[in-house]
Design a protein around this motif. Structure first.
Motif, PDB file in Angstrom:
ATOM      1  N   ARG A 153      -9.367   3.871  -8.212  1.00  0.00           N
ATOM      2  CA  ARG A 153      -9.162   2.636  -8.972  1.00  0.00           C
ATOM      3  C   ARG A 153      -9.374   2.879 -10.457  1.00  0.00           C
ATOM      4  N   PRO A 158      -5.217   4.394  -3.124  1.00  0.00           N
ATOM      5  CA  PRO A 158      -5.894   3.130  -3.435  1.00  0.00           C
ATOM      6  C   PRO A 158      -7.341   3.311  -3.891  1.00  0.00           C
ATOM      7  N   THR A 185      -5.094  -4.305 -12.311  1.00  0.00           N
ATOM      8  CA  THR A 185      -5.539  -5.709 -12.338  1.00  0.00           C
ATOM      9  C   THR A 185      -6.356  -6.021 -13.595  1.00  0.00           C
ATOM     10  N   THR A 218      -3.701   3.542  -8.343  1.00  0.00           N
ATOM     11  CA  THR A 218      -3.944   3.033  -6.983  1.00  0.00           C
ATOM     12  C   THR A 218      -2.709   3.093  -6.090  1.00  0.00           C
ATOM     13  N   ASN A 225     -10.360  -0.108 -14.523  1.00  0.00           N
ATOM     14  CA  ASN A 225     -10.423   0.066 -13.061  1.00  0.00           C
ATOM     15  C   ASN A 225      -9.154  -0.436 -12.383  1.00  0.00           C
ATOM     16  N   GLY A 226      -8.004   0.103 -12.741  1.00  0.00           N
ATOM     17  CA  GLY A 226      -6.746  -0.278 -12.096  1.00  0.00           C
ATOM     18  C   GLY A 226      -5.910  -1.212 -12.958  1.00  0.00           C
ATOM     19  N   SER A 270      -1.604   2.484 -13.384  1.00  0.00           N
ATOM     20  CA  SER A 270      -2.742   2.654 -12.482  1.00  0.00           C
ATOM     21  C   SER A 270      -2.473   3.802 -11.515  1.00  0.00           C
ATOM     22  N   ARG A 292       0.860  -1.195   0.000  1.00  0.00           N
ATOM     23  CA  ARG A 292       0.000   0.000   0.000  1.00  0.00           C
ATOM     24  C   ARG A 292       0.882   1.225   0.000  1.00  0.00           C
TER      25      ARG A 292
END
Ligand code: PLP
Length: 461
Positions: A308, A305, A170, A300, A167-168, A298, A104
């Motif tokens: 996203r 975080p 991932t 995040t 959205n990020g 990203s 994080r």
């Protein structure tokens, strides 16, 4: 007991891969059960009228994927079914624990203040199209310019129409892999790499091959050998401060990797999840070789975080394929969050928070060097984590268990291994999450454990 056997009629070229896939499907469907012995190489070759070498290659492929195991004198057995992978981080955080297991960024009051202001600013400007439309083009077109501008900061020149707002990182990883590879094809990556990649490759039916690494990441020789042996279709890299090994790939190495990728026609998926957080990195693969590089990033980790939102840039010839895969897996990035990201890019808040994060991480980096004097670890001033090389006398799981007994959670290197038989021999320690004094205490405990003699931790008592 009669054992399931592959069907010769359904073998296609290359035969070894097709045979391995048939067996893998039989294991997945339960036609072949854990513990069952496969026919000998010779018996199966005779049965299918193919060469013994082809059967051996198919079995090797299945061994590499961890689906079967070969034992000298006992033959080849179906392995116990692999469960869902364990994440490197702990699932719940008890209050008394110092949690250095999850990656994080450092959090400050500035994040809450900026978010509150942004939401108040955004509220009166929420347009009907943002609220009510399902059309990606209608909702997201106004945000493409901010994406172009942010990618420029990352060293990537992208056409607005070649950017998938996601959205990020991932979902960007899923999109890139689905676009670059078909099921059954081979993806190569660092032998110690991002933990979700192993499960993702498995879910998408893609073979994953771990490549040897050094302090700069993937070694060119290993990559080239793998291209020859496995017909690698794409290479997945975290080139600037790898997770978890903290390696940064220099320009000369990047160019060597590109040469090999060109020679073997391999796509490169470049995961820059930290965005522009890492200063002075060599040019992106997407800048050096845009015809074959997918670039994903990203907000995040470098901004917050909660933001996203991320971007994926693809080689021009697959832009439509990437857009289609985005539609069927996600449809569209969350509209309100996309609007917030664009606002923060254009009013300078995103960049302000990146600079804030850099300063905060540098302080943590210095703290790590202070607390871990004499310890063998890799770090970077803009990294959210360090990679601690364990002395040979320590086993990873024992070290992690000792840390837990002393109230510190860290991530075992085993969670990041992309090739079943490889041992990472290290521990990832996240230094972003939590208050500075908590991180310091956690690092001091780690240093004190390392200074003692290894001994099994009797966790079951
Ligand atoms: C290398 C790497 N890629 C991607 C991700 C996921 O990023 P996001 O939160 O943007 O989905 C992480 C998260 O830790 C990561 O370490």
């Amino acid at each position: 007991m009669t054992i399931w056997l592959p069907d010769r009629e359904h073998l296609t070229r290359p035969v070894y891969l097709s045979l391995a896939q048939q067996i893998a499907r039989a294991i997945e469907s339960g036609d072949l059960k854990p513990g069952q012995r496969l026919p000998t190489h010779r018996a199966l070759a005779d049965q299918l009228h193919i060469s013994v070498q082809t059967v051996s290659r198919a079995y090797d492929e299945l061994i590499r994927k961890g689906l079967v195991a070969g034992q000298v004198g006992r033959g080849t057995y179906v392995c116990e079914v692999m469960g869902e992978p364990e994440p490197p981080f702990i699932r719940e955080r008890p209050d008394e624990l110092i949690d250095l297991s999850m990656l994080r960024p450092v959090a400050g009051d500035i994040h809450r203040e900026r978010m509150q202001t942004a939401l108040i600013d955004l509220a009166p400007r929420i347009a009907g199209r943002l609220l009510h439309s399902f059309r990606p083009d209608v909702v997201l077109r106004p945000h493409k310019q901010a994406a172009v501008d942010w990618l420029k900061r990352c060293g990537v020149q992208a056409r607005a129409d070649n950017i998938q707002i996601v959205n990020g990182a991932t979902p960007a990883m899923t999109l890139a892999i689905m676009t670059a590879l078909r099921p059954g094809e081979t993806l190569a990556t660092e032998v110690i790499g991002h933990h979700t990649l192993v499960a993702l490759a498995r879910y998408l039916g893609v073979n994953l091959v771990g490549l040897p690494i050094d302090n700069e990441g993937v070694l060119p020789d290993g990559f080239e050998a793998s291209c020859r042996e496995h017909r690698v279709k794409a290479l997945f890299l975290v080139p600037s401060v790898a997770n978890p090994t903290v390696s940064v790939m220099g320009l000369a190495r990047r160019l060597e990797i590109i040469d090999i990728a060109r020679k073997h026609d391999v796509a490169i998926i470049e995961n820059e999840a930290w965005g522009p957080l890492v200063k002075d990195t060599p040019p992106a693969f997407a800048a050096l070789s845009p015809e074959r590089a997918y670039y994903l990033t990203s907000f995040t980790k470098c901004v917050a975080p909660a933001l996203r939102i991320g971007y994926l840039v693809s080689p021009e010839h697959v832009v439509a394929s990437a857009a289609n895969r985005h539609l069927v897996t996600n449809w569209i990035a969350t509209p309100i969050m996309s609007a917030l990201a664009s606002q923060w890019v254009s009013d300078g808040t995103a960049w302000e928070l990146v600079r804030w994060q850099r300063r905060a991480l540098r302080a943590r980096f210095e703290m790590a060097h202070e607390c871990l004097r004499g310890v063998d670890f890799r770090s970077h001033p803009e990294s959210l984590h360090i990679w601690l090389k364990l002395p040979a006398s320590w086993r990873e799981e024992e070290f992690v268990a000792h840390c837990r007994l002393r109230g510190v959670a860290v991530a075992p290197g085993a969670s990041f291994v992309t090739t079943p038989a490889h041992t990472a021999g290290g521990i990832r320690v996240c230094i972003g999450a939590g208050e500075a004094r908590e991180i310091r205490r956690g690092l001091e405990i780690i240093a004190s454990i390392l200074s003692g003699a290894p001994e099994p931790a009797l966790l079951t008592i």
